[in-house]
Design a protein around this motif. Structure first.
Motif, PDB file in Angstrom:
ATOM      1  N   VAL A   1      81.378 -80.435  46.639  1.00  0.00           N
ATOM      2  CA  VAL A   1      80.942 -81.961  46.748  1.00  0.00           C
ATOM      3  C   VAL A   1      80.618 -81.985  48.336  1.00  0.00           C
ATOM      4  O   VAL A   1      79.188 -82.326  48.589  1.00  0.00           O
ATOM      5  N   PHE A   2      81.409 -81.760  49.052  1.00  0.00           N
ATOM      6  CA  PHE A   2      80.786 -81.734  50.631  1.00  0.00           C
ATOM      7  C   PHE A   2      80.205 -80.340  51.194  1.00  0.00           C
ATOM      8  O   PHE A   2      79.820 -80.622  52.303  1.00  0.00           O
ATOM      9  N   GLY A   3      80.364 -79.265  50.488  1.00  0.00           N
ATOM     10  CA  GLY A   3      79.769 -78.092  51.142  1.00  0.00           C
ATOM     11  C   GLY A   3      78.453 -77.649  50.820  1.00  0.00           C
ATOM     12  O   GLY A   3      77.876 -76.747  50.842  1.00  0.00           O
ATOM     13  N   SER A   4      78.022 -78.604  49.884  1.00  0.00           N
ATOM     14  CA  SER A   4      76.608 -78.387  49.239  1.00  0.00           C
ATOM     15  C   SER A   4      75.645 -79.361  49.882  1.00  0.00           C
ATOM     16  O   SER A   4      75.732 -80.196  50.950  1.00  0.00           O
ATOM     17  N   GLU A   5      74.465 -79.646  49.399  1.00  0.00           N
ATOM     18  CA  GLU A   5      73.452 -80.446  50.257  1.00  0.00           C
ATOM     19  C   GLU A   5      73.301 -81.740  49.233  1.00  0.00           C
ATOM     20  O   GLU A   5      71.929 -82.226  49.388  1.00  0.00           O
ATOM     21  N   ILE A   6      74.157 -82.279  49.045  1.00  0.00           N
ATOM     22  CA  ILE A   6      74.114 -83.578  48.243  1.00  0.00           C
ATOM     23  C   ILE A   6      73.722 -84.770  49.300  1.00  0.00           C
ATOM     24  O   ILE A   6      74.418 -84.491  50.505  1.00  0.00           O
ATOM     25  N   LYS A   7      73.032 -85.642  49.096  1.00  0.00           N
ATOM     26  CA  LYS A   7      72.642 -86.564  50.296  1.00  0.00           C
ATOM     27  C   LYS A   7      73.904 -87.131  50.636  1.00  0.00           C
ATOM     28  O   LYS A   7      74.571 -87.931  50.137  1.00  0.00           O
ATOM     29  N   GLU A   8      73.779 -87.527  52.026  1.00  0.00           N
ATOM     30  CA  GLU A   8      75.030 -88.014  52.674  1.00  0.00           C
ATOM     31  C   GLU A   8      75.014 -89.423  52.263  1.00  0.00           C
ATOM     32  O   GLU A   8      76.231 -89.986  51.944  1.00  0.00           O
ATOM     33  N   GLU A   9      73.994 -90.113  52.113  1.00  0.00           N
ATOM     34  CA  GLU A   9      73.968 -91.530  51.534  1.00  0.00           C
ATOM     35  C   GLU A   9      74.758 -91.728  50.102  1.00  0.00           C
ATOM     36  O   GLU A   9      75.466 -92.780  50.033  1.00  0.00           O
TER      37      GLU A   9
ATOM     38  N   ILE B   1      82.090 -87.562  57.033  1.00  0.00           N
ATOM     39  CA  ILE B   1      81.415 -86.642  56.100  1.00  0.00           C
ATOM     40  C   ILE B   1      80.804 -85.608  56.882  1.00  0.00           C
ATOM     41  O   ILE B   1      80.994 -84.341  56.258  1.00  0.00           O
ATOM     42  N   ALA B   2      80.303 -85.882  57.978  1.00  0.00           N
ATOM     43  CA  ALA B   2      79.877 -84.568  58.862  1.00  0.00           C
ATOM     44  C   ALA B   2      81.189 -83.587  59.078  1.00  0.00           C
ATOM     45  O   ALA B   2      80.838 -82.496  59.019  1.00  0.00           O
ATOM     46  N   LYS B   3      82.167 -84.137  59.402  1.00  0.00           N
ATOM     47  CA  LYS B   3      83.445 -83.367  59.529  1.00  0.00           C
ATOM     48  C   LYS B   3      83.727 -82.570  58.293  1.00  0.00           C
ATOM     49  O   LYS B   3      84.303 -81.277  58.526  1.00  0.00           O
ATOM     50  N   LEU B   4      83.903 -83.084  57.283  1.00  0.00           N
ATOM     51  CA  LEU B   4      84.145 -82.519  55.907  1.00  0.00           C
ATOM     52  C   LEU B   4      83.097 -81.369  55.672  1.00  0.00           C
ATOM     53  O   LEU B   4      83.242 -80.103  55.412  1.00  0.00           O
ATOM     54  N   ARG B   5      81.741 -81.656  55.858  1.00  0.00           N
ATOM     55  CA  ARG B   5      80.846 -80.646  55.681  1.00  0.00           C
ATOM     56  C   ARG B   5      80.868 -79.381  56.653  1.00  0.00           C
ATOM     57  O   ARG B   5      80.538 -78.364  56.119  1.00  0.00           O
ATOM     58  N   LYS B   6      81.094 -79.933  58.098  1.00  0.00           N
ATOM     59  CA  LYS B   6      81.279 -78.618  58.979  1.00  0.00           C
ATOM     60  C   LYS B   6      82.410 -77.784  58.369  1.00  0.00           C
ATOM     61  O   LYS B   6      82.444 -76.586  58.512  1.00  0.00           O
ATOM     62  N   LYS B   7      83.381 -78.468  57.889  1.00  0.00           N
ATOM     63  CA  LYS B   7      84.698 -77.565  57.455  1.00  0.00           C
ATOM     64  C   LYS B   7      84.435 -76.723  56.094  1.00  0.00           C
ATOM     65  O   LYS B   7      84.829 -75.769  55.976  1.00  0.00           O
ATOM     66  N   LEU B   8      83.816 -77.289  55.136  1.00  0.00           N
ATOM     67  CA  LEU B   8      83.590 -76.997  53.616  1.00  0.00           C
ATOM     68  C   LEU B   8      82.219 -76.347  53.444  1.00  0.00           C
ATOM     69  O   LEU B   8      82.092 -75.554  52.322  1.00  0.00           O
ATOM     70  N   THR B   9      81.315 -76.507  54.360  1.00  0.00           N
ATOM     71  CA  THR B   9      79.932 -75.473  53.974  1.00  0.00           C
ATOM     72  C   THR B   9      80.212 -74.119  54.143  1.00  0.00           C
ATOM     73  O   THR B   9      80.718 -73.562  55.508  1.00  0.00           O
ATOM     74  N   PRO B  10      80.167 -73.231  53.535  1.00  0.00           N
ATOM     75  CA  PRO B  10      79.663 -71.702  53.561  1.00  0.00           C
ATOM     76  C   PRO B  10      79.200 -71.249  54.631  1.00  0.00           C
ATOM     77  O   PRO B  10      78.158 -71.710  54.942  1.00  0.00           O
ATOM     78  N   HIS B  11      79.740 -70.294  55.498  1.00  0.00           N
ATOM     79  CA  HIS B  11      79.035 -69.821  56.757  1.00  0.00           C
ATOM     80  C   HIS B  11      78.542 -68.427  56.427  1.00  0.00           C
ATOM     81  O   HIS B  11      79.106 -67.441  55.562  1.00  0.00           O
TER      82      HIS B  11
ATOM     83  N   LEU C   1      77.346 -89.850  49.203  1.00  0.00           N
ATOM     84  CA  LEU C   1      78.551 -89.323  49.384  1.00  0.00           C
ATOM     85  C   LEU C   1      79.227 -90.651  50.120  1.00  0.00           C
ATOM     86  O   LEU C   1      80.384 -90.943  49.674  1.00  0.00           O
ATOM     87  N   GLU C   2      78.522 -91.314  51.059  1.00  0.00           N
ATOM     88  CA  GLU C   2      79.204 -92.358  51.525  1.00  0.00           C
ATOM     89  C   GLU C   2      79.498 -93.305  50.528  1.00  0.00           C
ATOM     90  O   GLU C   2      80.741 -94.129  50.512  1.00  0.00           O
ATOM     91  N   LYS C   3      78.669 -93.822  49.723  1.00  0.00           N
ATOM     92  CA  LYS C   3      78.858 -94.695  48.716  1.00  0.00           C
ATOM     93  C   LYS C   3      79.836 -94.374  47.778  1.00  0.00           C
ATOM     94  O   LYS C   3      80.546 -95.047  47.186  1.00  0.00           O
ATOM     95  N   ALA C   4      79.938 -93.159  47.466  1.00  0.00           N
ATOM     96  CA  ALA C   4      80.662 -92.364  46.370  1.00  0.00           C
ATOM     97  C   ALA C   4      82.220 -92.394  46.732  1.00  0.00           C
ATOM     98  O   ALA C   4      83.094 -92.840  46.062  1.00  0.00           O
ATOM     99  N   PHE C   5      82.652 -92.248  48.086  1.00  0.00           N
ATOM    100  CA  PHE C   5      83.707 -91.946  48.478  1.00  0.00           C
ATOM    101  C   PHE C   5      84.428 -92.797  49.589  1.00  0.00           C
ATOM    102  O   PHE C   5      85.369 -92.900  49.926  1.00  0.00           O
ATOM    103  N   GLY C   6      83.308 -93.933  50.004  1.00  0.00           N
ATOM    104  CA  GLY C   6      83.440 -94.881  50.744  1.00  0.00           C
ATOM    105  C   GLY C   6      84.095 -94.383  52.369  1.00  0.00           C
ATOM    106  O   GLY C   6      84.900 -94.637  53.124  1.00  0.00           O
ATOM    107  N   LEU C   7      83.160 -93.253  52.573  1.00  0.00           N
ATOM    108  CA  LEU C   7      83.473 -92.529  53.882  1.00  0.00           C
ATOM    109  C   LEU C   7      82.298 -92.796  55.075  1.00  0.00           C
ATOM    110  O   LEU C   7      81.448 -92.990  54.579  1.00  0.00           O
ATOM    111  N   SER C   8      82.464 -92.638  56.192  1.00  0.00           N
ATOM    112  CA  SER C   8      81.547 -92.814  57.302  1.00  0.00           C
ATOM    113  C   SER C   8      80.924 -91.502  57.298  1.00  0.00           C
ATOM    114  O   SER C   8      81.268 -90.616  56.832  1.00  0.00           O
ATOM    115  N   SER C   9      79.511 -91.695  57.878  1.00  0.00           N
ATOM    116  CA  SER C   9      78.617 -90.534  58.048  1.00  0.00           C
ATOM    117  C   SER C   9      79.451 -89.559  59.166  1.00  0.00           C
ATOM    118  O   SER C   9      79.504 -88.225  58.797  1.00  0.00           O
ATOM    119  N   GLU C  10      80.529 -90.036  60.079  1.00  0.00           N
ATOM    120  CA  GLU C  10      81.034 -89.185  60.945  1.00  0.00           C
ATOM    121  C   GLU C  10      82.170 -88.396  60.187  1.00  0.00           C
ATOM    122  O   GLU C  10      82.369 -87.083  60.254  1.00  0.00           O
TER     123      GLU C  10
END
Length: 211
Positions: free
Chosen positions: A180-188, A201-211, A190-199
């Motif tokens: 969910v958060f490590g892929s390229e799903i549009k941020e908008e 989501i950015a933290k989750l993406r930084k943590k979960l995106t494969p390096h 994810l914000e609507k689906a999980f009720g999260l702020s862009s900040e």
């Protein structure tokens, strides 16, 4: 690799044509099929096979632990060619105290998990969002139906180990957080689906995106 066979049938009914397709993994037509180094879909001559083709020593010890306190070693056809066409595979999973195997699912296989050591809070969620979970201990077994989200956590006071068995040589693995958060799903979305702020989501993406 296992091949899917499909048998089409044409059914005539009051001038209508109905197309029906039946599909399944066929039974092997050989004793075994060790893939050649040139092609994974062709078998090497059975007279060239040795006992080493059917032995995998790679799960004697735990794998590398992640930050969630979890280590897994898959034993599928990709690393153990002797499984080719046999429709089964294994995985060794180790948990540090408090270690978690995050919610995930296997799209191509049912899993049977056997506890070798420790106490594991283990369960799955069905398609009606009903949870089936309990603590299982050494010597106990739990099954996770094909395609359903499941999870595990070490709730004991020492390391725990599970051996998982799958009815597919390549069961696949989809980890929910990284999917969910490590892929390229549009941020908008994810914000609507999980009720999260862009900040957030950015933290989750930084943590979960494969390096």
């Amino acid at each position: 690799m296992s091949l899917n066979s499909a048998i089409p049938f044409l059914v005539l009914f009051h001038s209508c044509i109905i197309m029906v397709t039946l599909a399944s993994d066929p039974d092997p037509v050989f004793d075994f099929c060790i893939p050649t180094t040139i092609s994974k879909t062709t078998c090497k001559n059975s007279s060239l096979a040795t006992v080493e083709d059917f032995v995998f020593p790679g799960i004697k010890h735990p794998g590398k632990f992640t930050e969630t306190g979890f280590a897994s070693i898959p034993v599928n056809v990709k690393v153990f060619p002797g499984l080719n066409t046999l429709g089964m595979s294994l995985a060794r999973a180790d948990f540090e105290v408090g270690g978690v195997n995050v919610p995930h699912f296997h799209p191509r296989a049912t899993e049977v998990a056997y506890v070798l050591e420790g106490k594991i809070y283990s369960g799955f969620v069905d398609t009606k969002n009903k949870i089936f979970a309990k603590v299982i201990e050494r010597g106990e077994v739990m099954v996770f139906p094909k395609g359903l989200v499941h999870f595990q956590m070490n709730v004991g006071d020492s390391r725990a180990t599970i051996l998982g068995s799958f009815d597919s040589e390549n069961p696949g693995l989809v980890k929910i957080p990284s999917a969910v958060f490590g892929s390229e799903i549009k941020e908008e979305l994810l914000e609507k689906a999980f009720g999260l702020s862009s900040e957030e989501i950015a933290k989750l993406r930084k943590k979960l995106t494969p390096h």
